[in-house]
Design an enzyme around this catalytic site. Structure first.
Site, PDB file in Angstrom:
ATOM      1  CB  ALA A  51      13.641   6.784   1.773  1.00 12.03           C
ATOM      2  N   GLY A 100      11.646   1.706   3.344  1.00 13.01           N
ATOM      3  CA  GLY A 100      10.979   0.190   3.435  1.00 13.01           C
ATOM      4  C   GLY A 100       9.463   0.430   2.451  1.00 13.01           C
ATOM      5  CB  ILE A 125      -1.081   0.115   1.197  1.00 11.84           C
ATOM      6  CG1 ILE A 125      -0.211  -0.273   2.618  1.00 11.84           C
ATOM      7  CG2 ILE A 125      -2.122  -1.139   1.198  1.00 11.84           C
ATOM      8  CD1 ILE A 125      -1.020  -0.024   3.706  1.00 11.84           C
ATOM      9  CG  ASP A 180      10.704  13.063   4.966  1.00  9.61           C
ATOM     10  OD1 ASP A 180      10.771  14.080   3.909  1.00  9.61           O
ATOM     11  OD2 ASP A 180      10.902  12.062   4.819  1.00  9.61           O
TER      12      ASP A 180
END
Length: 679
Positions: free
Chosen positions: A369, A371, A365, A485
């Protein structure tokens, strides 16, 4: 019959050393702890609770008529009953608290000290004091002393200022008014110290209250009660509090707790199997044998004497060779597990593999970066979760530990809840609650394909939720958390389109009021603040910049950097919105797909807040608390200059663009254009 090397070694060790001691039986122990201030290392915060400057807040000032509920629980369970001696412990606790009413006309509902077999239950707000769920009144089991500040006829409260003992119910077994005995108003805002004592031999529970640190002679509440039946199983101890349409704040300043009365089991004594004196040992007479026979026996004995140790060394070598690879493979797993905080559940690899159909591609789904995220169906419980499987690189392992150690300590309604973890077979796995509506970027940019449109009310609520959780991370945690992030793909949406911030793989902990450490720049182009690109220093202001870009994305329905349909040139979203603002046409930036179905004042406010957060000058960006106040109409909007401020940096970047961009091939395709972005 064949025997593998491990079994053979165990057999030989048993033969040589004869380990025959019985196993050690661990008995219940008295506990004693004293916290003059609190840290996240020892406690779990649930709901609206938070930690600031060593003091725990259980409820928040959310504004009338909002409601709040929060719980803090000591991580380590306590044994009150020793089955070996059939003894129940007595206990005593002392803590200082304050209950403050921000709005004098608004008060309630109070706080409670509790013992419970559960450590993950958050009760409802209002008169439920965060102890029980309003829809499942009989589910939660607890022993609690309540400090109630609202008269609730539903629970037979005597008044709006009382102390009571509650057992599995909010209808107190007995109550007392502290004003009558100690002239104490619970909601005065002053620091109040409470002592709670239970002595099992006397079968009495006493509660003392004082406005000072001196314990009074007379208790305000005495209850004749035998708690031994309620203390048979392990208990977690903690505090909870709640409000309902009020602004009452509940703070716990310090806390000490101890149990006593448990008698340690005597040590077990182990004797040799044959306790026989020397003078009873019978020495048989020597047999008459020939010299050649003696020599043969000597040779045979010498052979066994040499061959035995040699054989043992060979077996040991074989065992070591067979086990070395497996030991090396398990060593880093054990080191990780030693560092992981207690709290989230440890899943088995087999369980997660089965729930994701062997990590099948059809269950993917999302990708990031560090996983891949899979949808997991747990047949035994009938639940759905999201499983993040990190890559096997060194960076993947470090990001795994960062994400787990940080998010496991955080509790906020706008954070994706961590459910558990697994470190096995070289895989690094995190289990999160499943978000039915996926990520914000998919809702914004794939709406036309799915035939749905993110309504304005949902968009505004998402922005407010993000402001709330970033305020929590930046200013309300014991250690400031810099996410690094913030972007729409890391913002998840639950079933009601509420924002949930996730992906803490790049987050960093910092002590408040300390300078940030210069690190390698990480994040995603388009969301990175100019000073972060130049100097590589992540601060709360760099998070604010990224948040400002997210605001503009949500309001405009455009990506941070995309190709202009008319000129075919790469367009920077912040520059584009600022250009419209300088022309006096800022509302032209609104997402055209909304067909102007929004409140113009809210749209204008959101766009201006987005520009103020994305200001190139970090010194004039607002704090997240100020942003939250502006969005909630609790503070005046900031003045935004008509022309975008320009800053001057060195022409050379400290890192290559490849180092700066964290994920996505789409970003790399437009690197040349990104280098032309004006600051």
């Amino acid at each position: 019959m064949k025997m593998d090397s491990r079994k053979l070694l165990v057999f030989l060790l048993f033969t040589f050393f004869n380990f025959s001691d019985p196993p050690l039986v661990v008995s219940a122990q008295n506990v004693d702890f004293d916290f003059s201030s609190f840290t996240l290392r020892n406690f779990t915060l649930l709901g609206d609770s938070y930690l600031r400057n060593g003091v725990i807040g259980l409820t928040r000032n959310l504004g009338v008529p909002s409601s709040s509920s929060g719980t803090v629980i000591c991580n380590a369970p306590i044994a009150f009953f020793d089955s070996e001696s059939n003894t129940t412990a007595s206990f005593s606790t002392r803590f200082s608290f304050s209950i403050t009413n921000v709005n004098p006309s608004s008060y309630g509902d109070g706080l409670a000290f509790f013992l419970s077999p559960e450590n993950e239950t958050l009760g409802s707000p209002g008169g439920y004091l965060g102890l029980v769920n309003s829809s499942q009144l009989t589910k939660n089991r607890f022993v609690a002393v309540e400090f109630d500040t609202r008269l609730d006829p539903h629970f037979n409260d005597p008044n709006d200022n009382h102390v009571g003992l509650d057992i599995d119910s909010l209808n107190s077994m007995k109550t007392a008014d502290p004003v009558l005995d100690e002239n104490i108003d619970l909601k005065s805002g002053k620091s109040i110290t409470a002592w709670i004592e239970y002595k099992n031999d006397q079968m009495k529970l006493k509660v003392f209250l004082s406005s000072s640190r001196s314990k009074p002679e007379r208790p305000v509440l005495i209850v004749d009660i035998d708690l031994s039946e309620y203390l048979k199983e392990l208990k977690y101890v903690g505090f909870s509090a709640s409000t309902e349409g009020s602004t009452e704040l509940h703070l716990i300043e310090n806390w000490s707790f101890k149990t006593f009365g448990l008698v340690p089991a005597p040590p077990r004594l182990h004797f040799p199997p044959h306790n026989v004196s020397d003078n009873t040992v019978m020495i048989p007479p020597p047999s008459a044998v020939s010299d050649s026979g003696n020599k043969g026996h000597k040779r045979l004995g010498l052979g066994f004497g040499i061959a035995g140790p040699v054989f043992f060394c060979i077996v040991l070598s074989v065992f070591g060779y067979v086990s070395m690879k497996k030991w090396r493979g398990m060593r880093w797993e054990k080191s990780f597990k030693a560092d992981i905080l207690a709290g989230p559940r440890e899943f088995s690899y087999k369980e997660l593999k089965g729930a994701t159909k062997g990590f099948h591609s059809s269950r993917i789904i999302g990708n990031g970066a560090f996983g891949t995220v899979y949808k997991a169906f747990f047949i035994t419980t009938g639940t759905i979760s999201a499983v993040k499987r990190s890559k096997h690189s060194h960076e993947g392992k470090s990001e795994f530990l960062a994400e787990l150690s940080i998010i496991a300590c955080l509790r906020h309604k706008n954070l994706v809840q961590l459910q558990g973890w697994c470190v096995e077979k070289g895989d690094l796995l995190l289990v999160y609650e499943f978000m039915p509506n996926g990520s914000l970027d998919k809702m914004l940019y794939q709406e036309s394909e799915e035939g749905t449109l993110l309504k304005w009310s949902h968009r505004y609520n998402i922005i407010v939720g993000m402001a709330s959780v970033l305020t929590y991370l930046h200013q309300e945690c014991e250690q400031q958390v810099i996410h690094r992030d913030i972007k729409t793909s890391n913002i998840m949406l639950d079933g009601n389109f509420n924002a949930r911030l996730g992906d803490f793989g790049l987050a960093r902990l910092m002590d408040h009021d300390k300078s940030p450490v210069s690190t390698l720049t990480a994040g995603t182009m388009g969301y990175l603040a100019p000073e972060y690109l130049q100097y590589g220093k992540a601060t709360e202001k760099t998070d604010v910049f990224s948040y400002g870009v997210v605001i503009l994305e949500v309001a405009c329905g455009r990506r941070p950097i995309e190709k202009d349909t008319d000129s075919q040139k790469m367009m920077n979203l912040v520059d584009w919105v600022w250009g419209l603002y300088s022309q006096g046409n800022i509302l032209e930036a609104a997402d055209k797909r909304l067909n102007r179905e929004f409140k113009e004042e809210e749209m204008r406010k959101l766009l201006l807040v987005g520009l103020s957060c994305a200001n190139p000058d970090c010194n004039v960006r607002p704090s997240m608390r100020r942003v939250l106040q502006i969005l909630n109409d609790e503070a005046e909007p900031l003045l935004v200059p008509r022309m975008k401020p320009s800053l001057t940096f060195s022409l050379s970047l400290p890192l290559s663009i490849d180092d700066i961009v964290s994920d996505g091939e789409d970003h790399r395709k437009s690197l040349d254009s990104m280098c032309e972005i004006k600051i």
